[in-house]
Scaffold this motif. Structure first.
Motif, mmCIF file in Angstrom:
data_model
loop_
_atom_site.group_PDB
_atom_site.id
_atom_site.type_symbol
_atom_site.label_atom_id
_atom_site.label_comp_id
_atom_site.label_asym_id
_atom_site.label_seq_id
_atom_site.Cartn_x
_atom_site.Cartn_y
_atom_site.Cartn_z
ATOM 1 N N GLU A 37 92.828 40.496 -14.692
ATOM 2 C CA GLU A 37 93.857 40.517 -13.672
ATOM 3 C C GLU A 37 92.971 40.339 -12.323
ATOM 4 N N VAL A 38 91.849 40.931 -12.265
ATOM 5 C CA VAL A 38 91.040 41.145 -10.844
ATOM 6 C C VAL A 38 90.726 39.353 -10.630
ATOM 7 N N ILE A 39 90.151 38.907 -11.553
ATOM 8 C CA ILE A 39 89.550 37.494 -11.692
ATOM 9 C C ILE A 39 90.756 36.663 -11.111
ATOM 10 N N GLY A 40 91.962 36.965 -11.954
ATOM 11 C CA GLY A 40 92.917 36.111 -11.407
ATOM 12 C C GLY A 40 93.645 36.013 -10.088
ATOM 13 N N ASN A 41 93.449 37.218 -9.791
ATOM 14 C CA ASN A 41 94.152 37.698 -8.236
ATOM 15 C C ASN A 41 92.997 37.009 -7.151
ATOM 16 N N GLN A 42 91.871 37.076 -7.665
ATOM 17 C CA GLN A 42 90.682 36.433 -6.662
ATOM 18 C C GLN A 42 90.855 35.156 -6.774
ATOM 19 N N ARG A 43 91.157 34.359 -7.828
ATOM 20 C CA ARG A 43 91.215 32.992 -7.907
ATOM 21 C C ARG A 43 92.353 32.472 -7.187
ATOM 22 N N ASP A 44 93.398 33.239 -7.285
ATOM 23 C CA ASP A 44 94.705 32.929 -6.383
ATOM 24 C C ASP A 44 94.448 32.785 -5.136
ATOM 25 N N MET B 150 93.367 30.826 0.230
ATOM 26 C CA MET B 150 92.457 30.534 1.616
ATOM 27 C C MET B 150 92.019 29.018 1.707
ATOM 28 N N HIS B 151 91.923 28.501 0.411
ATOM 29 C CA HIS B 151 91.659 26.920 0.560
ATOM 30 C C HIS B 151 92.753 26.071 1.005
ATOM 31 N N VAL B 152 93.926 26.585 0.809
ATOM 32 C CA VAL B 152 95.045 25.691 1.336
ATOM 33 C C VAL B 152 95.065 26.103 2.767
ATOM 34 N N GLU B 153 94.784 27.434 3.135
ATOM 35 C CA GLU B 153 94.768 27.469 4.726
ATOM 36 C C GLU B 153 93.692 26.717 5.310
ATOM 37 N N LEU B 154 92.759 26.740 4.594
ATOM 38 C CA LEU B 154 91.438 26.273 5.343
ATOM 39 C C LEU B 154 91.765 24.698 5.742
ATOM 40 N N GLU B 155 92.295 24.151 4.590
ATOM 41 C CA GLU B 155 92.811 22.637 4.831
ATOM 42 C C GLU B 155 93.724 22.684 5.934
ATOM 43 N N ASP B 156 94.647 23.521 5.976
ATOM 44 C CA ASP B 156 95.545 23.338 7.342
ATOM 45 C C ASP B 156 94.857 23.489 8.472
ATOM 46 N N MET B 157 93.984 24.311 8.488
ATOM 47 C CA MET B 157 93.319 24.639 9.809
ATOM 48 C C MET B 157 92.508 23.392 10.183
ATOM 49 N N HIS B 158 91.824 22.774 9.150
ATOM 50 C CA HIS B 158 91.113 21.707 9.291
ATOM 51 C C HIS B 158 92.021 20.329 9.886
ATOM 52 N N ALA B 159 93.260 20.226 9.283
ATOM 53 C CA ALA B 159 94.150 19.233 9.809
ATOM 54 C C ALA B 159 94.431 19.500 11.148
ATOM 55 N N GLU B 160 94.688 20.680 11.335
ATOM 56 C CA GLU B 160 95.259 21.214 12.972
ATOM 57 C C GLU B 160 93.887 20.886 13.630
ATOM 58 N N LEU B 161 92.765 21.119 13.415
ATOM 59 C CA LEU B 161 91.748 20.898 14.191
ATOM 60 C C LEU B 161 91.547 19.366 14.453
ATOM 61 N N ARG B 162 91.688 18.387 13.072
ATOM 62 C CA ARG B 162 91.519 17.166 13.467
ATOM 63 C C ARG B 162 92.663 16.531 14.379
ATOM 64 N N HIS B 163 93.641 17.089 14.627
ATOM 65 C CA HIS B 163 94.919 16.947 15.204
ATOM 66 C C HIS B 163 94.517 17.239 16.883
ATOM 67 N N ILE B 164 94.114 18.248 16.934
ATOM 68 C CA ILE B 164 93.740 18.938 18.193
ATOM 69 C C ILE B 164 92.426 17.938 18.819
ATOM 70 N N HIS B 165 91.622 17.555 17.908
ATOM 71 C CA HIS B 165 90.533 16.718 18.233
ATOM 72 C C HIS B 165 90.685 15.403 18.909
ATOM 73 N N GLU B 166 91.916 14.767 17.946
ATOM 74 C CA GLU B 166 92.446 13.655 18.373
ATOM 75 C C GLU B 166 93.062 13.408 19.490
#
Length: 281
Positions: A63-70, A75-91
């Protein structure tokens, strides 16, 4: 430990007890013994002591491993969103860095960078236009700098409305504008310059109910093939100087002047010229 893990551990422990007791009841008689007494209770007690904690620990770790994986996936999804936002800001910042904030056209650095990139491989006819607002200092002195800023925006609007998407334009400093027209004949270049000049001088521009005289002089240099940006700009700038050294509100192209402009506007501009003797071009 969650309730779900506790239930799963209890089920696993119960299953272990059932299996252990079943083995005891089946195996002991085959060996000639009786499935009762301490042996029977050991088949019940051992799974409870061993399987219970072991299964609880195993399910808890899963259960702990599953929760950590989730959490990592979230966090990976949030990081991709942040990268997309940073790319937009940079452009967006990159686009803003190339634009003149007052007029919305390209700034001087962006214009000459584009010309330097285009020049080595350019083929076919093209034209470079340099336009300058006439008597702009007088507008600032008479009506204020806010009106002067609006005058520049009016000129920029006239330029933008006269060009196609493939054409390039911007403000190169003060009240001076540059336009590069690729795949453009000399006739089209002169027609565009004439249209810009006419749109500016006929604009209904008022400040506090008082009309603001606004006109531009334009120098046009045409080219047929590859070019050196500094050289073609120098030619257009020389034509612009010739246009401003006359009655202004004129277009000079490749060393020639559109005389009909003089015939059309000289009666209007002559009083202004005499009134403003000595004003810089």
């Amino acid at each position: 430990m969650s309730r779900k893990t506790t239930i799963k551990a209890a089920i696993a422990t119960g299953a272990s007890v059932v299996v252990s007791v079943s083995i005891c009841l089946l195996l002991v008689p085959l060996l000639g013994g009786q499935p009762d007494g301490p042996g029977f209770w050991m088949s019940v007690f051992c799974p409870l002591v061993i399987a219970g904690p072991a299964s609880a620990w195993q399910f808890h770790q899963s259960e702990v491993i599953g929760n950590q994986r989730d959490e990592i996936a979230r966090m990976h999804v949030e990081l991709e969103d942040m990268h997309a936002e940073l790319r937009h800001i940079h452009e967006d910042l990159r686009a803003r860095a190339r634009r003149d904030p007052l007029t919305g056209g390209l700034n001087r650095g962006a214009l000459f960078a584009e010309l330097a990139e285009i020049a080595p491989s350019h083929e076919g006819p093209a034209a470079l236009l340099v336009a300058d607002a006439d008597h702009f200092k007088r507008i600032n002195d008479s009506f204020g700098h806010l009106v002067g800023d609006e005058a520049l925006r009016r000129i920029a609007d006239a330029i933008a409305a006269s060009l196609d998407e493939k054409d390039m334009w911007g403000r190169i400093g003060g009240e001076e504008f540059l336009m590069f027209l690729p795949a453009t004949t000399r006739t089209r270049a002169v027609a565009i310059a004439d249209g810009i000049r006419h749109a500016v001088v006929t604009a209904d521009f008022l400040a506090g109910g008082e009309p603001v005289p606004l006109s531009v002089s334009i120098g046009v240099a045409s080219l047929r093939d590859r070019f050196e940006p500094a050289d073609i700009f120098r030619q257009a700038d020389e034509h612009l100087y010739r246009a401003k050294s006359g009655w202004r509100n004129r277009v000079v192209f490749d060393g020639q002047e559109l005389e009909r402009f003089q015939q059309e506007w000289e009666p209007v501009l002559r009083p202004q010229l005499h009134e403003n003797k000595g004003i810089e071009h």
